[in-house]
Design an enzyme around this catalytic site. Sequence first.
Site, mmCIF file in Angstrom:
data_model
loop_
_atom_site.group_PDB
_atom_site.id
_atom_site.type_symbol
_atom_site.label_atom_id
_atom_site.label_comp_id
_atom_site.label_asym_id
_atom_site.label_seq_id
_atom_site.Cartn_x
_atom_site.Cartn_y
_atom_site.Cartn_z
ATOM 1 N N ARG A 201 44.200 39.470 36.099
ATOM 2 C CA ARG A 201 44.592 38.195 35.473
ATOM 3 C C ARG A 201 43.330 37.462 35.036
ATOM 4 N NH1 ARG A 201 44.751 32.958 35.913
ATOM 5 N NH2 ARG A 201 43.352 33.099 37.714
ATOM 6 N N GLU A 290 38.139 36.683 42.540
ATOM 7 C CA GLU A 290 38.212 36.054 41.220
ATOM 8 C C GLU A 290 39.256 36.742 40.344
ATOM 9 O OE1 GLU A 290 37.021 33.313 38.225
ATOM 10 O OE2 GLU A 290 36.493 33.416 40.349
#
Length: 628
Positions: A201, A290
């Site tokens: 993502r 992350e």
Amino acid sequence: MVNFSHQTKISAALLKRLHSRWANVAAVNVSGSRLFTTAEGHRPTLVHKRSLDILHDPWFNKGTAFSMTERDRLHLRGLLPPNVMTSEQQIERFMMDLKRLQVSARDGPSDPYSVAKWRILNRLHDRNETMYYKVLIDNIEEYAPIVYTPTVGHVCQNYGGLFRRPRGMFFSAADRGEMMSMVYNWPADQVDMIVVTDGSRILGLGDLGVQGIGIAIGKLDLYVAAAGINPQRVLPVMIDVGTNNEKLLQDPLYLGLQQHRLDGDEYIAVIDEFMEAVFTRWPHVIVQFEDFQSKWAFKLLQRYRNEYRMFNDDVQGTAGVALAGLLGAVRAQGRPMIDFPKMKMVVAGAGSAGIGVLNSARKTMARMLGDTEVAFESARSQFWVVDANGLITEARENIDPDALPFARKAKETERQGLKEGAKLAEVVRQVKPDVLLGLSAVGGLFSKEVLEALKDSTSTRPAIFPMSNPTRNAECTPEEAFSIVGDHIIFGSGSPFSNVNLGNGHIGHCNQANNMFLFPGIGLGTLLSGSKIVSDGMLQAAAERLAAYMTEEEVLKGIIYPSISRIRDITKEVAAAVIKEAIEEDLAEGYRETDVRELQKFNKDEIKNFVTNNMWVPDYAKLVYKKD
């Protein structure tokens, strides 16, 4: 001090004594009350290479800045132009070239201007790492958007074409059972900071697979520039478990595994093995997760946060920066901070970032209300959460467990003239919120209808926060917000926007709610405190320090976040707050020669000095050759 200019050979014993001497040099506090370790980067460095090997190593290469004595000592005489230049002269020459080459470096009309800058900076990084970080630090406001959002998003999308040399490590599903030995392939014996992604993502751009390594590289560039983490002790990591991006699966030039993503226990087994491997080799490393998809972001955070030094910036960093902005909005309205629990908030987006902000804001409200179970339940009623299916209420089937605590009760929604699945504009119209917060990754979601509805807000200065990255995913632009809602609003965004000229000498300030204001300080503070974990209290302390950083005069003008040009000072303040909280929670264990007992004796100013003196600075170190 020994004059190295008269020596080309040094005995191993003398080298050892000199190395020990520099490693323990102390800088005396002006008050004379304490001694602190010499600043990072100011010690001579022992190297085991000479000649072209040095020039081809970006960690040690200084280019034309090598002194004549170093050129003799390292067998560089004749390999460089004869004129010795200062680092300032090198940067001046580079900046002139940068201005000239920005257009010619493009690969045709499809290569954006910002990517041309990224290419040039990346080439500098490849040949001279110290100069690269000096350029970045000295021009952080201009180049942070190049090495990080929004440009890094475009870089990740095109990483296959931009890939020139490996940077970081790649662990894949095909490496199961081998990761414990693989970590020893990395040459650094000490790693302080890892940023890891699975590429699922990236910035709201979706599944970019192995190409997501670009986000980890960019993030660590900011750790070095903002927090002074030594660049030789950072490691970007990509965990490639496949991709569900069909375009990449069909692309014969794709660099990653061409298989669909692992899921369930198989996926967790890969991440477990990675975490065990890196913490086995580097027990004191900090791992920042992350751009993991929401499905896994919370689960992995809860799985590891009490066992390892790790945090998730999308969940916790975004929440902290948003919380600082929300507290700033209270100040900008001329209200006391204790009024924060009275703020009505409509939140668009129920992914990992949105839920992270909601949890953080709710905990802060509850603490201000007495930190009881009743206060925690009362704080819940201040939020209205809208996702792709509309307003989330308890009437919805199959509610995400993470969003369930914020589902509105049926009777509450009926009293407000709302129902399950109500559209965003309708919710804003009925609630009349103090804050409209966007974490949806849907560009333009705050339409004219939504913004028109916000004009009826009961707040004297409603706050609009389109926080989604990159720029094209921002829920609205500042021009739209100021022109439709009015000049009196508070505006904060995730990506950078220019201030808006409102006429008559008035400026509409566009505050960038950039995670960069927090994550470097959280990482640095955790590192220097030696804390076993990254606690909620440490994250809360970071957010509150950021919120208090702005002066009252700035806040009343609508400026609730500082300029990125002040990032080193902001990071120092945030790191000091994190250290102080770690000490108070009895989590600190000390750092290097500074043990926890000495940390506990530091006052506020001494903690800041301790932080400053352990921030790496991009100055050329003297290089001394030592034969293997």
